[in-house]
Design an enzyme around this catalytic site. Structure first.
Site, PDB file in Angstrom:
ATOM      1  N   THR A 125      -8.376   3.215   8.385  1.00 54.37           N
ATOM      2  CA  THR A 125      -9.592   2.388   8.354  1.00 54.37           C
ATOM      3  C   THR A 125      -9.656   1.598   9.658  1.00 54.37           C
ATOM      4  O   THR A 125      -8.936   0.619   9.842  1.00 54.37           O
ATOM      5  CB  THR A 125      -9.558   1.454   7.120  1.00 54.37           C
ATOM      6  OG1 THR A 125      -9.203   2.248   5.991  1.00 54.37           O
ATOM      7  CG2 THR A 125     -10.902   0.824   6.884  1.00 54.37           C
TER       8      THR A 125
ATOM      9  N   HIS B 154       0.968   6.213   1.715  1.00 49.85           N
ATOM     10  CA  HIS B 154       1.682   7.178   2.563  1.00 49.85           C
ATOM     11  C   HIS B 154       2.890   7.814   1.887  1.00 49.85           C
ATOM     12  O   HIS B 154       3.454   8.781   2.413  1.00 49.85           O
ATOM     13  CB  HIS B 154       1.984   6.562   3.924  1.00 49.85           C
ATOM     14  CG  HIS B 154       0.696   6.250   4.652  1.00 49.85           C
ATOM     15  ND1 HIS B 154      -0.264   7.218   4.874  1.00 49.85           N
ATOM     16  CD2 HIS B 154       0.175   5.089   5.092  1.00 49.85           C
ATOM     17  CE1 HIS B 154      -1.299   6.659   5.473  1.00 49.85           C
ATOM     18  NE2 HIS B 154      -1.073   5.381   5.615  1.00 49.85           N
TER      19      HIS B 154
ATOM     20  N   ARG C 199      -6.890  12.565   0.857  1.00 53.51           N
ATOM     21  CA  ARG C 199      -5.792  13.008   1.737  1.00 53.51           C
ATOM     22  C   ARG C 199      -4.445  12.425   1.325  1.00 53.51           C
ATOM     23  O   ARG C 199      -3.413  12.947   1.694  1.00 53.51           O
ATOM     24  CB  ARG C 199      -6.102  12.674   3.200  1.00 53.51           C
ATOM     25  CG  ARG C 199      -6.007  11.232   3.530  1.00 53.51           C
ATOM     26  CD  ARG C 199      -6.188  10.985   5.016  1.00 53.51           C
ATOM     27  NE  ARG C 199      -7.567  11.145   5.437  1.00 53.51           N
ATOM     28  CZ  ARG C 199      -8.092  10.470   6.473  1.00 53.51           C
ATOM     29  NH1 ARG C 199      -7.350   9.657   7.182  1.00 53.51           N
ATOM     30  NH2 ARG C 199      -9.338  10.632   6.814  1.00 53.51           N
TER      31      ARG C 199
ATOM     32  N   GLU D  23     -10.882  -9.595   2.736  1.00 50.97           N
ATOM     33  CA  GLU D  23      -9.622  -9.240   3.400  1.00 50.97           C
ATOM     34  C   GLU D  23      -9.941  -9.045   4.873  1.00 50.97           C
ATOM     35  O   GLU D  23     -10.787  -8.215   5.227  1.00 50.97           O
ATOM     36  CB  GLU D  23      -9.028  -7.963   2.795  1.00 50.97           C
ATOM     37  CG  GLU D  23      -7.711  -7.599   3.475  1.00 50.97           C
ATOM     38  CD  GLU D  23      -6.962  -6.471   2.772  1.00 50.97           C
ATOM     39  OE1 GLU D  23      -7.052  -6.338   1.543  1.00 50.97           O
ATOM     40  OE2 GLU D  23      -6.284  -5.709   3.492  1.00 50.97           O
TER      41      GLU D  23
ATOM     42  N   ASN E 151       0.852  -1.189   0.000  1.00 52.47           N
ATOM     43  CA  ASN E 151       0.000   0.000   0.000  1.00 52.47           C
ATOM     44  C   ASN E 151       0.894   1.247   0.000  1.00 52.47           C
ATOM     45  O   ASN E 151       1.646   1.470   0.955  1.00 52.47           O
ATOM     46  CB  ASN E 151      -0.896  -0.048   1.243  1.00 52.47           C
ATOM     47  CG  ASN E 151      -1.854   1.110   1.288  1.00 52.47           C
ATOM     48  OD1 ASN E 151      -1.465   2.231   0.988  1.00 52.47           O
ATOM     49  ND2 ASN E 151      -3.088   0.857   1.669  1.00 52.47           N
TER      50      ASN E 151
ATOM     51  N   HIS F  93      -5.598   3.489  -1.605  1.00 50.65           N
ATOM     52  CA  HIS F  93      -6.922   3.838  -1.105  1.00 50.65           C
ATOM     53  C   HIS F  93      -7.232   5.259  -1.550  1.00 50.65           C
ATOM     54  O   HIS F  93      -6.612   6.212  -1.068  1.00 50.65           O
ATOM     55  CB  HIS F  93      -6.915   3.728   0.422  1.00 50.65           C
ATOM     56  CG  HIS F  93      -8.248   3.949   1.063  1.00 50.65           C
ATOM     57  ND1 HIS F  93      -8.441   3.837   2.417  1.00 50.65           N
ATOM     58  CD2 HIS F  93      -9.458   4.265   0.550  1.00 50.65           C
ATOM     59  CE1 HIS F  93      -9.703   4.073   2.705  1.00 50.65           C
ATOM     60  NE2 HIS F  93     -10.352   4.353   1.590  1.00 50.65           N
TER      61      HIS F  93
ATOM     62  N   GLU G 241      -8.561   0.311  -3.021  1.00 51.62           N
ATOM     63  CA  GLU G 241      -9.426   0.308  -1.834  1.00 51.62           C
ATOM     64  C   GLU G 241     -10.399   1.467  -1.972  1.00 51.62           C
ATOM     65  O   GLU G 241      -9.975   2.597  -2.266  1.00 51.62           O
ATOM     66  CB  GLU G 241      -8.594   0.480  -0.566  1.00 51.62           C
ATOM     67  CG  GLU G 241      -7.641  -0.673  -0.329  1.00 51.62           C
ATOM     68  CD  GLU G 241      -6.744  -0.457   0.881  1.00 51.62           C
ATOM     69  OE1 GLU G 241      -5.970  -1.353   1.198  1.00 51.62           O
ATOM     70  OE2 GLU G 241      -6.815   0.634   1.483  1.00 51.62           O
TER      71      GLU G 241
ATOM     72  N   HIS H 125      -3.578  -4.747   7.723  1.00 52.80           N
ATOM     73  CA  HIS H 125      -3.731  -3.612   8.636  1.00 52.80           C
ATOM     74  C   HIS H 125      -2.847  -3.779   9.866  1.00 52.80           C
ATOM     75  O   HIS H 125      -2.980  -4.741  10.602  1.00 52.80           O
ATOM     76  CB  HIS H 125      -5.176  -3.375   9.093  1.00 52.80           C
ATOM     77  CG  HIS H 125      -5.358  -1.975   9.628  1.00 52.80           C
ATOM     78  ND1 HIS H 125      -5.775  -0.932   8.832  1.00 52.80           N
ATOM     79  CD2 HIS H 125      -5.116  -1.453  10.839  1.00 52.80           C
ATOM     80  CE1 HIS H 125      -5.804   0.172   9.548  1.00 52.80           C
ATOM     81  NE2 HIS H 125      -5.402  -0.109  10.768  1.00 52.80           N
TER      82      HIS H 125
ATOM     83  N   ARG I   3      -9.335   7.999  -1.014  1.00 51.11           N
ATOM     84  CA  ARG I   3     -10.306   8.425   0.000  1.00 51.11           C
ATOM     85  C   ARG I   3     -11.173   9.562  -0.507  1.00 51.11           C
ATOM     86  O   ARG I   3     -10.741  10.343  -1.353  1.00 51.11           O
ATOM     87  CB  ARG I   3      -9.586   8.886   1.271  1.00 51.11           C
ATOM     88  CG  ARG I   3      -9.129   7.750   2.143  1.00 51.11           C
ATOM     89  CD  ARG I   3      -8.544   8.274   3.437  1.00 51.11           C
ATOM     90  NE  ARG I   3      -8.375   7.186   4.374  1.00 51.11           N
ATOM     91  CZ  ARG I   3      -9.269   6.843   5.301  1.00 51.11           C
ATOM     92  NH1 ARG I   3     -10.390   7.520   5.447  1.00 51.11           N
ATOM     93  NH2 ARG I   3      -9.036   5.829   6.098  1.00 51.11           N
TER      94      ARG I   3
HETATM   95  N1  PXP Z   1      -5.806  -3.293   3.801  1.00 54.07           N
HETATM   96  C1  PXP Z   1      -6.792  -2.374   3.860  1.00 54.07           C
HETATM   97  C2  PXP Z   1      -8.128  -2.738   3.303  1.00 54.07           C
HETATM   98  C3  PXP Z   1      -6.561  -1.091   4.388  1.00 54.07           C
HETATM   99  O1  PXP Z   1      -7.558  -0.188   4.433  1.00 54.07           O
HETATM  100  C4  PXP Z   1      -5.264  -0.780   4.857  1.00 54.07           C
HETATM  101  C5  PXP Z   1      -4.987   0.580   5.407  1.00 54.07           C
HETATM  102  O2  PXP Z   1      -5.231   1.529   4.455  1.00 54.07           O
HETATM  103  C6  PXP Z   1      -4.270  -1.749   4.743  1.00 54.07           C
HETATM  104  C7  PXP Z   1      -4.570  -3.010   4.237  1.00 54.07           C
HETATM  105  C8  PXP Z   1      -2.847  -1.490   5.151  1.00 54.07           C
HETATM  106  O3  PXP Z   1      -2.773  -1.191   6.500  1.00 54.07           O
HETATM  107  P1  PXP Z   1      -1.398  -0.608   7.082  1.00 54.07           P
HETATM  108  O4  PXP Z   1      -1.161   0.693   6.400  1.00 54.07           O
HETATM  109  O5  PXP Z   1      -1.663  -0.492   8.538  1.00 54.07           O
HETATM  110  O6  PXP Z   1      -0.327  -1.613   6.746  1.00 54.07           O
END
Ligand code: PXP
Length: 243
Positions: free
Chosen positions: A105, A14, A53, A155, A11, A47, A74, A194, A49
């Site tokens: 999330t 960030h 952001r 997931e 992901n 994601h 996402e 997550h 949003r």
């Molecule tokens: N999976 C989903 C569906 C998420 O919403 C997120 C966070 O955006 C993640 C995985 C990844 O989580 P993390 O950034 O805490 O590794």
């Protein structure tokens, strides 16, 4: 069927968070997507949003154009996001709950309580050839709801596991393991994500039915200290060792 190679979806939200902090174009999430491929990641997760952001609409098109890796988008189950998904046609769409004021999330989607709202979204994404996943708590009721909705993938939200310690963490791990087995038995491919880190990923990665982990915040944070490629390669290695 149990797959032994656990896929890693990275992901890269960030990277965009840092870029947006200064309003310019550096660091570019497209460059991060290229590093993910080099480092052995199996997919890119973003994601989009409602408040944009981190990842923005134009990032999606640029990432898709630049990367050969499958894109997992996402998205909240809103008409706006549905239209964007249908326009971009990512490989997969993971439907997540979204609250504007949350930092991330925070919980799973209430697939059981929102069947009527989710059914047309799942159907329209599936009709467009997009692999739908539902981001749910590892919970029997939610898996049954995913089955009713015809989602091919769920997931599991691993936040409760990641934030627990000791016996409580062991109980959360057991829950993830039981629910992964239940999903797989019912023909649903289980993924998880997550809050996963180098320290807590291996017990989750060892759950044999899991096919994919999606990991973001920790990998990008760790990249500050060791570089993005090394961060992803270390996660990949830990996941492989756990199998
Ligand atoms: N999976 C989903 C569906 C998420 O919403 C997120 C966070 O955006 C993640 C995985 C990844 O989580 P993390 O950034 O805490 O590794």
């Amino acid at each position: 069927m149990i797959s032994h190679r656990l896929r890693l979806g990275v992901n890269i939200d960030h990277v965009a968070t840092i870029r947006n902090a200064r309003g310019g174009d550096h660091p570019d999430p497209v460059r991060a997507a290229e590093v993910v491929a080099r480092a052995g990641g199996d997919g890119i997760t973003c994601h989009l949003r409602e408040d944009r952001r981190h990842i923005r609409d134009e990032d999606l098109a640029r990432i898709q154009a630049a990367s050969a890796l499958p894109l997992n988008l996402e998205m909240a189950a809103t008409e706006e996001m549905l239209e964007i998904a249908l326009r971009h046609r990512p490989h997969a769409a993971c439907i997540v709950p979204e609250r504007r004021e949350e930092r991330t999330t925070e919980g799973g989607l209430d697939a059981a309580g929102q069947h009527n709202r989710l059914a047309p979204v799942v159907a329209r994404l599936s009709d467009a050839g997009i692999r739908v996943s539902l981001f749910i708590a590892p919970d029997v009721r939610q898996i049954e709801a995913a089955m009713l909705l015809g989602a091919p993938v769920v997931e599991f939200h691993t936040g409760d596991y990641a934030h627990a310690e000791g016996e409580q963490q062991a109980a959360q791990l057991q829950r993830l393991s039981d629910m992964a087995a239940l999903a797989a038995k019912n023909g649903i491919e289980p993924h998880a994500g997550h809050g996963l880190t180098f320290d807590n990923v291996q017990p989750v990665a060892a759950i044999p039915q899991l096919a994919e982990l999606n990991i973001g915040h920790y990998l990008i944070g760790e990249a500050i200290f060791c570089g993005l490629e090394a961060s992803i390669m270390r996660m990949r290695e830990l996941m492989d060792l756990a199998r």
